[in-house]
Design a protein around this motif. Structure first.
Motif, mmCIF file in Angstrom:
data_model
loop_
_atom_site.group_PDB
_atom_site.id
_atom_site.type_symbol
_atom_site.label_atom_id
_atom_site.label_comp_id
_atom_site.label_asym_id
_atom_site.label_seq_id
_atom_site.Cartn_x
_atom_site.Cartn_y
_atom_site.Cartn_z
ATOM 1 N N ASP A 29 -73.486 18.426 -0.030
ATOM 2 C CA ASP A 29 -73.668 18.484 -1.477
ATOM 3 C C ASP A 29 -72.480 17.893 -2.231
ATOM 4 O O ASP A 29 -72.593 17.561 -3.420
ATOM 5 N N LEU A 30 -71.331 17.776 -1.566
ATOM 6 C CA LEU A 30 -70.145 17.254 -2.239
ATOM 7 C C LEU A 30 -70.269 15.765 -2.561
ATOM 8 O O LEU A 30 -69.547 15.258 -3.421
ATOM 9 N N MET A 31 -71.169 15.071 -1.879
ATOM 10 C CA MET A 31 -71.314 13.639 -2.118
ATOM 11 C C MET A 31 -71.711 13.363 -3.564
ATOM 12 O O MET A 31 -71.335 12.333 -4.142
ATOM 13 N N GLY A 32 -72.454 14.292 -4.157
ATOM 14 C CA GLY A 32 -72.911 14.085 -5.520
ATOM 15 C C GLY A 32 -72.064 14.786 -6.566
ATOM 16 O O GLY A 32 -72.443 14.836 -7.739
ATOM 17 N N VAL A 33 -70.891 15.344 -6.154
ATOM 18 C CA VAL A 33 -70.016 16.058 -7.074
ATOM 19 C C VAL A 33 -68.921 15.114 -7.563
ATOM 20 O O VAL A 33 -68.247 14.456 -6.762
ATOM 21 N N GLU A 34 -68.742 15.046 -8.875
ATOM 22 C CA GLU A 34 -67.705 14.190 -9.443
ATOM 23 C C GLU A 34 -66.347 14.909 -9.421
ATOM 24 O O GLU A 34 -66.289 16.128 -9.594
ATOM 25 N N PRO A 35 -65.258 14.186 -9.190
ATOM 26 C CA PRO A 35 -63.926 14.794 -9.235
ATOM 27 C C PRO A 35 -63.637 15.359 -10.626
ATOM 28 O O PRO A 35 -64.178 14.904 -11.635
ATOM 29 N N LYS A 40 -58.427 15.181 -10.526
ATOM 30 C CA LYS A 40 -59.024 14.087 -9.755
ATOM 31 C C LYS A 40 -59.434 14.509 -8.346
ATOM 32 O O LYS A 40 -59.355 13.726 -7.401
ATOM 33 N N VAL A 41 -59.840 15.771 -8.192
ATOM 34 C CA VAL A 41 -60.333 16.248 -6.903
ATOM 35 C C VAL A 41 -61.691 16.895 -7.116
ATOM 36 O O VAL A 41 -62.018 17.346 -8.219
ATOM 37 N N LYS A 42 -62.465 16.943 -6.068
ATOM 38 C CA LYS A 42 -63.780 17.565 -6.157
ATOM 39 C C LYS A 42 -63.659 19.086 -6.031
ATOM 40 O O LYS A 42 -62.871 19.594 -5.241
ATOM 41 N N GLN A 43 -64.453 19.781 -6.812
ATOM 42 C CA GLN A 43 -64.467 21.235 -6.764
ATOM 43 C C GLN A 43 -65.306 21.673 -5.569
ATOM 44 O O GLN A 43 -66.517 21.466 -5.548
ATOM 45 N N THR A 44 -64.649 22.261 -4.581
ATOM 46 C CA THR A 44 -65.327 22.624 -3.341
ATOM 47 C C THR A 44 -65.810 24.064 -3.319
ATOM 48 O O THR A 44 -66.531 24.451 -2.401
ATOM 49 N N MET A 45 -65.417 24.867 -4.317
ATOM 50 C CA MET A 45 -65.857 26.251 -4.384
ATOM 51 C C MET A 45 -66.244 26.605 -5.811
ATOM 52 O O MET A 45 -65.665 26.074 -6.761
ATOM 53 N N THR A 46 -67.204 27.487 -5.948
ATOM 54 C CA THR A 46 -67.625 27.965 -7.259
ATOM 55 C C THR A 46 -67.530 29.493 -7.292
ATOM 56 O O THR A 46 -67.693 30.165 -6.266
ATOM 57 N N SER A 47 -67.264 30.036 -8.471
ATOM 58 C CA SER A 47 -67.099 31.478 -8.620
ATOM 59 C C SER A 47 -68.437 32.192 -8.634
ATOM 60 O O SER A 47 -69.396 31.739 -9.271
ATOM 61 N N GLY A 48 -68.495 33.313 -7.905
ATOM 62 C CA GLY A 48 -69.659 34.186 -7.939
ATOM 63 C C GLY A 48 -69.305 35.454 -8.695
ATOM 64 O O GLY A 48 -68.690 35.418 -9.746
#
Length: 307
Positions: A29-35, A40-48
């Motif tokens: 899913d990271l392929m479609g995530v913009e930095p 300038k880095v991709k967000q690899t985790m989201t808050s629950g």
């Protein structure tokens, strides 16, 4: 002793715990995530979900360890949180009161809705407490500080359930310099947080009074037969397990590292080892001990010598 303190930070007070779930974004899913715009880095985790937690009648909470306990069903999953606290109504010494260790069963919120529940007009309004999350105080009946540094779990039983946990920490006199710290390990039932057994490990010195012994990490063998406590001991002192034939010898530096093996059923010492250099050696903060699949102990730490 030279290594005292029991892992409690010197500076700052009135801390509470923030428990926060973070979901890892799958690689595909990271392929479609913009930095991000700024870093300038991709967000690899989201808050629950998330919430604040504070012990009853305590003005300071210092977490030190957390482990995930898988239940029979997802609804029975929980987090086991350990740390150290100071009671708000305990101000009978210069340090602000006696320290207690604690173990809390953090009960995650229901899967839906996902939300951060740390809200409110004041910190007190935002906190959840022991009325929601059952807690066991590890306190002394002889007026000593008790700290919790590590938690480890045995393998699940034949039904796939984890029924016990092991807790490692230290206990020290309230009067600085009067008596050295002792390491301890205890076995705890998870259903009611009661203690099955508790063992202390002091030290001895040629002059008579040993130095500080800090319990800082634990691990359980893959077969569930042994539990290992590791930590740091004043270098001029030797561990005193109380078992004839299992004496250790100090190396002579400022501090040494140790590992003690106990049987899980009764807490009997199986073996003990103390090692280091003529400089300073210490177990890594956060535990620094693990087991491989064959039950061999792996220790990580810091050294100023050639260990």
């Amino acid at each position: 002793g030279g290594i005292g303190g029991g892992g409690v930070p010197k500076f700052g007070t009135d801390f509470y715990v923030k428990v926060q779930q973070l979901s890892i974004t799958p690689y595909e899913d990271l392929m479609g995530v913009e930095p991000t715009y700024d870093e300038k880095v991709k967000q690899t985790m989201t808050s629950g979900w998330g919430f604040g937690f504070k012990l009853n009648e305590a003005n300071d909470v210092r977490p030190s360890s957390v482990v995930f306990v898988k239940g029979r069903t997802p609804n029975e999953d929980l987090l086991l949180l350990g740390g150290t606290t100071r009671r708000s109504n305990d101000d009978d010494n210069d340090n602000g009161g006696e320290l207690d260790g604690f173990i809390t069963k953090i009960v995650p919120p229901a899967p839906s809705p996902v939300e951060d529940r740390t809200t409110g007009s004041t910190v007190e309004d935002a906190m959840e407490d022991e009325s929601i999350h059952p807690t066991k105080r590890i306190d002394s009946t002889t007026g000593r500080d008790e700290t919790v540094m590590a938690i480890c779990l045995p393998p699940p039983d034949i039904e796939g359930v984890t029924t016990h946990a092991f807790v490692v920490g230290s206990t020290a006199s309230l009067e600085p310099g009067s008596e050295p710290s002792l390491a301890y390990i205890l076995k705890m039932r998870l259903n009611d947080l009661s203690t099955v057994w508790k063992e202390h490990v002091p030290s001895i010195h040629p002059s008579g009074l040993g130095g500080d012994v800090l319990g800082e990490g634990c691990a359980v063998s893959p077969d569930g037969e042994l539990v290992y406590m590791s930590g740091t001991v004043d270098g001029g002192s030797a561990l005193n397990t109380g078992v004839r034939g299992m004496e250790t010898r100090p190396v002579g530096g400022a501090s040494d590292v140790f590992v003690v093996a106990f049987d899980v059923d009764f807490g009997n010492v199986r073996w003990a080892k103390q090692f280091g250099t003529v400089q300073e050696d210490a177990l890594a903060r956060g535990g620094g001990v693990e087991c491989d699949n064959e039950g061999n102990v792996i220790v990580v730490g810091n050294t100023r010598g050639g260990l």
